[in-house]
Write a protein that holds these residues in place. Sequence first.
Motif, PDB file in Angstrom:
ATOM      1  N   TRP A 123       0.800  -1.226   0.000  1.00  0.00           N
ATOM      2  CA  TRP A 123       0.000   0.000   0.000  1.00  0.00           C
ATOM      3  C   TRP A 123       0.837   1.284   0.000  1.00  0.00           C
ATOM      4  O   TRP A 123       0.413   2.286  -0.611  1.00  0.00           O
ATOM      5  CB  TRP A 123      -0.976  -0.011   1.185  1.00  0.00           C
ATOM      6  N   PRO A 124       2.026   1.330   0.643  1.00  0.00           N
ATOM      7  CA  PRO A 124       2.793   2.582   0.536  1.00  0.00           C
ATOM      8  C   PRO A 124       3.164   2.928  -0.916  1.00  0.00           C
ATOM      9  O   PRO A 124       3.213   4.109  -1.282  1.00  0.00           O
ATOM     10  CB  PRO A 124       4.041   2.307   1.376  1.00  0.00           C
ATOM     11  N   SER A 125       3.416   1.894  -1.715  1.00  0.00           N
ATOM     12  CA  SER A 125       3.734   2.136  -3.126  1.00  0.00           C
ATOM     13  C   SER A 125       2.528   2.699  -3.866  1.00  0.00           C
ATOM     14  O   SER A 125       2.666   3.588  -4.716  1.00  0.00           O
ATOM     15  CB  SER A 125       4.187   0.832  -3.796  1.00  0.00           C
ATOM     16  N   PHE A 126       1.343   2.170  -3.555  1.00  0.00           N
ATOM     17  CA  PHE A 126       0.133   2.682  -4.191  1.00  0.00           C
ATOM     18  C   PHE A 126      -0.077   4.156  -3.832  1.00  0.00           C
ATOM     19  O   PHE A 126      -0.450   4.967  -4.689  1.00  0.00           O
ATOM     20  CB  PHE A 126      -1.091   1.864  -3.764  1.00  0.00           C
ATOM     21  N   VAL A 127       0.156   4.504  -2.577  1.00  0.00           N
ATOM     22  CA  VAL A 127      -0.025   5.893  -2.134  1.00  0.00           C
ATOM     23  C   VAL A 127       0.970   6.811  -2.837  1.00  0.00           C
ATOM     24  O   VAL A 127       0.612   7.884  -3.360  1.00  0.00           O
ATOM     25  CB  VAL A 127       0.122   6.003  -0.604  1.00  0.00           C
ATOM     26  N   ALA A 128       2.245   6.405  -2.860  1.00  0.00           N
ATOM     27  CA  ALA A 128       3.270   7.229  -3.503  1.00  0.00           C
ATOM     28  C   ALA A 128       2.993   7.388  -4.993  1.00  0.00           C
ATOM     29  O   ALA A 128       3.142   8.483  -5.562  1.00  0.00           O
ATOM     30  CB  ALA A 128       4.650   6.602  -3.287  1.00  0.00           C
ATOM     31  N   SER A 129       2.588   6.310  -5.645  1.00  0.00           N
ATOM     32  CA  SER A 129       2.281   6.365  -7.069  1.00  0.00           C
ATOM     33  C   SER A 129       1.103   7.282  -7.344  1.00  0.00           C
ATOM     34  O   SER A 129       1.083   8.010  -8.341  1.00  0.00           O
ATOM     35  CB  SER A 129       1.979   4.956  -7.589  1.00  0.00           C
ATOM     36  N   THR A 130       0.111   7.257  -6.439  1.00  0.00           N
ATOM     37  CA  THR A 130      -1.071   8.095  -6.611  1.00  0.00           C
ATOM     38  C   THR A 130      -0.737   9.574  -6.459  1.00  0.00           C
ATOM     39  O   THR A 130      -1.049  10.394  -7.321  1.00  0.00           O
ATOM     40  CB  THR A 130      -2.158   7.701  -5.586  1.00  0.00           C
TER      41      THR A 130
END
Length: 297
Positions: free
Chosen positions: A65-72
Amino acid sequence: MFILPALAAVGASFGWATGIVLAQWPARQLGAFEFTRIQLIACSALLCAGVTALGYWPSVAWDHWPSFVASTVIGIVLGNLAMIECLRRGGPRRTELILSLKAPLVGLMAYVWLGETPNAADLIGAMIALIGVGLAVFFGGDARSDSDRATGSIVTVIALGIAATACQGFGFLVVKPAMLAGTDPLAVSALRLLGAAFLISVVALWPAKAFRPARPVTPYLLGRTILPGAIGYGVSSTLLLYAFTMLDAGIAAVLGSLSPVLILPILWMKEGLVPHPQAIIGAMLAVLGTGVVVLTS
């Protein structure tokens, strides 16, 4: 199986070339923020419905999920706001020229973070393709073109384009481990758009002039805004995410950076302005470089 992800990346380039030409008029009418907000809300709804219908939500590796947040936040919200403002000021051809720098930037980030090292043939093919892109864009303009008219400082256009390129490249690269863990690319696209739509809607509650539409939103303008978003966010981003999963990130970025070349025939058909001979040579070099990458990998 290499041909499928390679075709997916090239298909993403074609989608972005088409979408960015379609996006220029509504972006100038609405402003960068409102244009991006409408696109994100509409396209996140479309993609979430598609992922639900296809049953792809269980594939999501939620521990990333941290990757999803950063990508968003970085890849979509900041990257696309910068890109749309660059498009409004510099036109689609100049915007796509700067965005083609995504390939070397992503290749460098992939080398530093993921340890991906392309072979010599890949580097040669990528260099030929980027030279072709440069020729196609630098000699592809025409003073008579309404779509290619710059309305702002070229320094500002370049700064916005480089910011957009770095943010978008980071946004694609940071979610690669999640996709390697089994997350479907379409589900990744839906999550990124859903998070970005929520974030930009919250920001829009702030009663600042910069967050208000430049003109009233009519049904026609709304449709013209959503269409390029569906092509870019829904189709092209998903295709490139798939290519990033299956290929080295730098190579996927090169194949996904042919939009500046593909814009030339699109503008030709749209406005009837024949590209310069140097631009045609550049387009041929870009195709040759792409072929070297595909055939030697």
